[in-house]
Motif scaffolding. Structure first.
Motif, short mmCIF file in Angstrom:
data_model
loop_
_atom_site.label_atom_id
_atom_site.label_comp_id
_atom_site.label_asym_id
_atom_site.label_seq_id
_atom_site.Cartn_x
_atom_site.Cartn_y
_atom_site.Cartn_z
N GLU A 99 -13.43 -31.21 -27.16
CA GLU A 99 -14.61 -30.20 -26.65
C GLU A 99 -13.36 -29.25 -26.39
O GLU A 99 -14.09 -27.84 -26.55
CB GLU A 99 -14.88 -30.89 -25.60
N ARG A 100 -11.95 -29.63 -26.07
CA ARG A 100 -12.00 -28.28 -25.16
C ARG A 100 -10.64 -26.87 -26.82
O ARG A 100 -10.83 -26.28 -27.10
CB ARG A 100 -10.56 -28.30 -25.01
N TRP A 101 -10.54 -28.51 -27.94
CA TRP A 101 -10.06 -27.89 -29.09
C TRP A 101 -11.58 -26.64 -29.82
O TRP A 101 -11.02 -25.74 -30.18
CB TRP A 101 -9.64 -28.63 -30.06
N ALA A 102 -12.78 -27.10 -29.89
CA ALA A 102 -13.76 -26.13 -30.52
C ALA A 102 -14.06 -25.55 -29.92
O ALA A 102 -14.23 -24.57 -30.63
CB ALA A 102 -14.84 -27.36 -30.48
N ARG A 103 -13.23 -25.18 -27.37
CA ARG A 103 -13.60 -24.24 -27.22
C ARG A 103 -12.37 -22.60 -27.88
O ARG A 103 -12.86 -22.29 -27.92
CB ARG A 103 -13.47 -24.45 -26.19
N GLU A 104 -11.30 -23.19 -27.50
CA GLU A 104 -10.17 -22.97 -27.22
C GLU A 104 -9.24 -22.64 -28.05
O GLU A 104 -8.52 -21.55 -28.50
CB GLU A 104 -9.45 -23.05 -26.22
N CYS A 105 -9.71 -23.74 -29.83
CA CYS A 105 -8.32 -23.36 -30.27
C CYS A 105 -8.56 -23.52 -31.77
O CYS A 105 -9.85 -23.44 -32.32
CB CYS A 105 -7.43 -24.72 -29.95
#
Length: 180
Positions: free
Chosen positions: A121-127
């Motif tokens: 989820e963090r990768w989808a938002r930030e990376c």
């Protein structure tokens, strides 16, 4: 023609096997110097994650969707350059089917993630998730390496400035050896 086809197959096999076995690869995009990056080999390409909080930096390399990059892979046993190849950069859209499959592979290889249960989820938002797909034959391989050193000069930094050795250091080192 047969030799060219055989060489292309051989290059492709070398690129894939060397890249799969290597923990780090060196990537040079349209800008800046080469940078060591961790990766996974997935469905015929190098896959990278970066530019998010706590992830490897990809900024400054000039890795843009549709652009090209040079990938250099070292030999796992000897540590020297084994193969270098040109790649097409493909940026995967977050939460798309290819992105989800690639993120699952990257998650499995990601070490020491503080939020491993919610990392995708963090990768989808930030990376950014990138695929570096090989383009043609290897530019460098064991029987086709350039002459001379390919070592790059270090960038200027106060951390690399050498200073004189303190006068007392040899005496302190001798004392340490006498105690043993």
């Amino acid at each position: 023609m047969t030799q060219t086809v055989d060489q292309a197959r051989s290059d492709r096999a070398l690129i894939e096997e060397a890249t799969k076995k290597s923990g780090l690869i060196w990537v040079r995009g349209a800008e800046g110097p080469s940078r060591a990056l961790w990766h996974v080999w997935h469905e015929g390409a190098v896959c990278l994650i970066g530019d998010g909080d706590g992830e490897q930096p990809l900024a400054g390399l000039g890795l843009v969707d549709g652009g090209t990059a040079t990938v250099t892979v070292r030999s796992k046993d000897k540590g020297g350059r084994l193969v270098a190849w040109e790649a097409r950069v493909v940026e995967l859209a977050p939460r798309s089917e290819p992105w989800t499959a690639t993120a699952a592979e990257l998650k499995a290889k990601r070490l020491n993630a503080p939020d491993s249960d919610r990392i995708t989820e963090r990768w989808a938002r930030e990376c950014r998730v990138l695929r570096l797909e090989p383009l043609g034959p290897a530019a460098q391989r064991p029987d086709a390496m350039p002459d001379g050193s390919l070592a790059a000069a270090p960038y200027p930094s106060p951390a690399t400035t050498r200073q004189e050795m303190p006068a007392a250091l040899p005496r302190l080192l001798r004392k340490g050896l006498k105690r043993r």
